[in-house]
Design a protein around this motif. Structure first.
Motif, short mmCIF file in Angstrom:
data_model
loop_
_atom_site.label_atom_id
_atom_site.label_comp_id
_atom_site.label_asym_id
_atom_site.label_seq_id
_atom_site.Cartn_x
_atom_site.Cartn_y
_atom_site.Cartn_z
N ALA A 96 16.31 19.27 18.48
CA ALA A 96 15.43 19.55 19.60
C ALA A 96 14.00 19.59 19.10
O ALA A 96 13.67 20.38 18.21
N LEU A 97 13.13 18.75 19.64
CA LEU A 97 11.73 18.69 19.22
C LEU A 97 10.89 19.39 20.27
O LEU A 97 10.89 18.99 21.43
N ILE A 98 10.18 20.44 19.90
CA ILE A 98 9.35 21.21 20.83
C ILE A 98 7.92 21.14 20.36
O ILE A 98 7.61 21.38 19.19
N GLU A 99 7.02 20.79 21.27
CA GLU A 99 5.60 20.78 20.95
C GLU A 99 5.06 22.20 21.05
O GLU A 99 5.17 22.84 22.08
N VAL B 210 3.21 24.91 29.56
CA VAL B 210 4.61 24.49 29.38
C VAL B 210 4.71 23.83 28.03
O VAL B 210 3.86 23.01 27.67
N ASN B 211 5.73 24.21 27.27
CA ASN B 211 5.96 23.56 25.98
C ASN B 211 7.05 22.51 26.16
O ASN B 211 8.21 22.84 26.39
N PRO B 212 6.70 21.24 26.11
CA PRO B 212 7.72 20.20 26.32
C PRO B 212 8.74 20.20 25.20
O PRO B 212 8.42 20.50 24.05
N MET C 34 3.18 20.96 16.04
CA MET C 34 2.46 19.74 16.40
C MET C 34 1.09 20.10 16.91
O MET C 34 0.89 21.14 17.52
N SER C 35 0.15 19.23 16.68
CA SER C 35 -1.21 19.46 17.15
C SER C 35 -1.31 19.21 18.64
O SER C 35 -0.60 18.38 19.19
#
Length: 335
Positions: A21-24, A11-13, A1-2
């Protein structure tokens, strides 16, 4: 993700959605060019068009498949498959490899009187032609007459470099040119007389050569022609046996037994008699005949031969008063 903010993440939410699981993850900088891919389909390049709407208005069909355009306002290439469009975005981000230098060839064309000058490059690089059109000027006044030119330089005359001396020009309808040809006149003359004849008395031989004549090589094929001649000779016939001997004089070409081209007949007489020698051929002659002819550039020898046909009486030859005059008739088609 941008990264919507553009700052490094500390921190990577992470967000759970059902079993996913979606990680930015922050988007990195743009990488370099990837490996070279397979060759693209061959395109028929159609040049630039301002926008895609212009392409949609072309009403293309399957016959236009593989045509491609550059859409300027999108900096994209659109390829028509025959049924739909394939869009290549950011198609012109970097310059391509330098192509080979064009080798221009110049060409000049005269345009019509009063027309404008023009220049046009034709062909495909790197082999192209720069064609310049120059307006033709108005026709000027007639110039002074020039000097007479040589016939050999005329456009309708073939190469005369190797033409023999004395040649004339003859028209050839095959190539529509004038060519060198033998002259229509007779060549010569050549003659022998008197001491060049071998005198003899009371000869009983079946055949006897009494004279020869040499004709030098000529630049044309020809037929030797006996123009005139006489042989001072007689048959020695006793009064008791007149008219029983037939003895002839021949002019033969090439040897003592060669082709006869002249003839005369000895007469029975108590005194010497001038026997006339005239033209003679053993077969009909036409302009195309090769009988009794001599090839070009070849020396020829003529033989005057006495030959007995019948009888046993002797014959006599006297050199005084004997002579032979010969000329050459050039052959047009046998040079």
């Amino acid at each position: 993700m941008s990264d919507p903010i553009g700052l490094p993440y500390t921190v990577n939410p992470m967000e759970l959605a059902d079993r996913d699981a979606l990680i930015e993850v922050r988007e990195g900088p743009q990488g370099g060019p990837g490996p070279e891919g397979d060759p693209a389909w061959p395109w028929e390049w159609q040049g630039d068009t301002p926008d895609f709407a212009t392409l949609e208005g072309l009403a293309l069909t399957t016959a236009d498949a593989r045509k491609a355009w550059r859409v300027v306002n999108e900096n994209a290439i659109y390829l028509w498959t025959g049924l739909d469009w394939v869009r290549f975005t950011n198609a012109f981000q970097a310059p391509g490899k330098q192509g080979p230098a064009t080798q221009l060839t110049g060409a000049a064309v005269a345009g019509a009187v009063g027309s404008s000058a023009a220049a046009e490059i034709t062909g495909t690089a790197p082999n192209q032609t720069l064609q310049i059109t120059f307006p033709r000027g108005a026709t000027g006044v007639t110039g002074d007459p020039g000097e007479a030119g040589a016939i050999a330089d005329a456009e309708d005359v073939a190469d005369l470099t190797d033409a023999p001396d004395g040649s004339v020009l003859a028209w050839n309808s095959t190539d529509d040119l004038w060519h060198a040809a033998p002259p229509p006149r007779l060549l010569g003359p050549w003659a022998i007389a008197g001491s060049q004849f071998a005198a003899a008395s009371n000869v009983s031989a079946q055949a006897r050569t009494v004279a020869t004549m040499t004709i030098p090589a000529q630049p044309y094929a020809y037929r030797p022609i006996v123009i005139s001649g006489q042989l001072n000779a007689r048959v020695n016939t006793p009064s008791s046996t007149p008219g029983t001997d037939f003895i002839y004089a021949y002019v033969r070409l090439g040897s003592a037994t060669g082709t006869p081209i002249g003839f005369g007949q000895l007469l029975a007489a108590r005194n010497n008699t001038n026997i006339l020698l005239t033209q003679w051929w053993d077969q009909p002659i036409t302009p195309a005949s090769t009988y009794g002819t001599v090839a070009a550039n070849q020396t020829a020898t003529l033989y005057i031969v006495i030959e007995r046909a019948t009888g046993t009486n002797t014959y006599t030859i006297v050199s005084q008063g004997s002579q032979l005059l010969v000329m050459a008739q050039p052959l047009k088609d046998q040079t």
